[in-house]
Design a protein around this motif. Structure first.
Motif, short mmCIF file in Angstrom:
data_model
loop_
_atom_site.label_atom_id
_atom_site.label_comp_id
_atom_site.label_asym_id
_atom_site.label_seq_id
_atom_site.Cartn_x
_atom_site.Cartn_y
_atom_site.Cartn_z
N UNK A 201 0.83 -1.21 0.00
CA UNK A 201 0.00 0.00 0.00
C UNK A 201 0.87 1.26 0.00
N UNK A 202 0.43 2.27 -0.72
CA UNK A 202 1.18 3.51 -0.84
C UNK A 202 1.49 4.14 0.51
N UNK A 203 0.54 4.07 1.41
CA UNK A 203 0.73 4.66 2.74
C UNK A 203 1.89 4.00 3.48
N UNK A 204 1.97 2.67 3.37
CA UNK A 204 3.05 1.95 4.04
C UNK A 204 4.41 2.31 3.43
N UNK A 205 4.44 2.41 2.11
CA UNK A 205 5.69 2.80 1.45
C UNK A 205 6.12 4.19 1.88
#
Ligand code: GDP
Length: 350
Positions: free
Chosen positions: A34-38
């Motif tokens: 997920x983009x947020x985790x990255x």
């Protein structure tokens, strides 16, 4: 007869279709991060990088370095499963007239893809003329000695608990580690491993990195590793851009499968990327619909390379990307992948 053959083809087509669907589902659910985790992982890495820059400037103003920067799959959208590692590149500055780079194939060790960095002109510029002379071993710049310099600093003289509490992270050097690694716990259940990677620029724009040859034999002590990562990744991306292909998706699937299956963990991004690049030379159809076929072909190609004990680097065929694996490791990888050919979906049940 033709009827039976057609039936078998149809059955095969149906099985392909379902592997295809499963691969894309696996891709969405497990492989992709997920983009947020990255973003959170990148932020943590950047905070650490900023702290280290300040520390090194203050503590060692005359160490000849260019600005450190972050790199790796986390920055190329090629990281898979969890956003948990990055490389901190530490570019070292070498005086041109004091050092020369000797390709591994021109040495007694005969290892293409590795280099020696020899100290020159010692009679006119005696030991101590270069900052990096402290890392000389037998007339060569030793990547291990370089790593030790950073290790002493990073593990010895930086107050990580203090920095960690300012940033609200738990930071600790990982010991022992083959390279030099910091573990950063930036949320209760999220950890990031940051590898220090000292590097030397080459005249042709390439780079040598201080990542030891394995197995760590005495005679390999002074070898610097040529990095093909930037060029490999760029080539793969460019090919996908030209035809809207699924090579990067196929790579990420393969990386995830290797990360999640203990018996495949010895296969790294570089080996997988190059196997894919070689496959791209002979295979033209990389449409999304061909993913399952290409994925199976990649597995088959890897089995073949492992059987032959040779996987040439697409950017320099003299380099054998399997040369650091031990024989039992090659056997285990080959056997595991060979078995996977008859049950590829087994690779996704992790
Ligand atoms: P991943 O770690 O499998 O996600 O793959 P990466 O593409 O991020 O590759 C990281 C690995 O490549 C690390 O083991 C690095 O030591 C090695 N490596 C070799 N050359 C480079 C380079 O130029 N940059 C970075 N970041 N890593 C490199």
């Amino acid at each position: 007869g033709p009827g039976a053959g057609g039936g078998a083809d149809l059955l095969r087509a149906r099985m392909r279709l379902s592997l295809q669907e499963r691969l894309w589902a696996f891709y969405r659910e497990r492989v992709n991060i997920p983009g947020e985790e990255q973003a959170a992982a990148r932020r943590a890495a950047l905070d650490i990088c900023a702290e280290l820059r300040v520390f090194l400037h203050a503590k060692l103003p005359d160490m000849p370095l260019r600005e450190m920067y972050l790199s790796g799959s986390l920055y190329d959208d090629l990281q898979v499963v969890t956003a948990d590692h990055a490389q901190l590149m530490v570019p070292m500055v070498l005086e041109k007239n004091l050092w020369s780079m000797v390709p591994g194939e021109d040495t007694i060790m005969n290892v293409p893809g590795f280099w020696l960095v020899r100290r020159e002109n010692l009679e006119y510029f005696p030991r101590g003329s270069s900052y990096w002379d402290r890392c000389l071993v037998g007339g060569y710049l030793s990547p291990r000695a370089v790593l030790e310099v950073f290790e002493r600093l990073v593990a010895g003289s930086i107050n990580w608990p203090a920095i960690g509490s300012v940033l609200d992270y738990v930071i600790r050097p990982v010991v022992p580690s083959e390279t030099l690694t910091l573990e950063v716990q930036y949320e209760t259940d999220r950890r990031l491993y940051v590898d220090f990677l000292p590097l030397l620029s080459m005249e042709d724009g390439g780079a040598l990195i201080a990542k030891p040859h394995r197995p760590a034999a005495e005679r390999h002590q002074n070898l610097w590793r040529q990095s093909f990562r930037a060029a490999e990744t760029a080539r793969l991306r460019a090919l996908d851009r030209e035809d809207g292909g699924c090579r990067c998706a196929c790579l990420k699937l393969a990386k995830a499968v290797c990360k999640l299956n203990a018996a495949l963990q010895r296969l790294n991004a570089s080996q997988l990327t190059n196997a894919l690049l070689l496959l791209s030379d002979t295979e033209g159809d990389w449409t999304q619909e061909a993913l399952a076929d290409r994925f199976l072909q990649l597995l088959r190609a890897l089995v073949r390379h492992l059987e032959a004990g040779r996987l040439p680097c697409a950017l320099n065929p003299k380099v054998n990307l399997l040369c650091e694996l031990l024989e039992p490791e090659v056997d285990e990888l080959g056997y595991t992948l060979y078995c996977a050919l008859s049950d590829p979906e087994g690779l996704l049940r992790t």
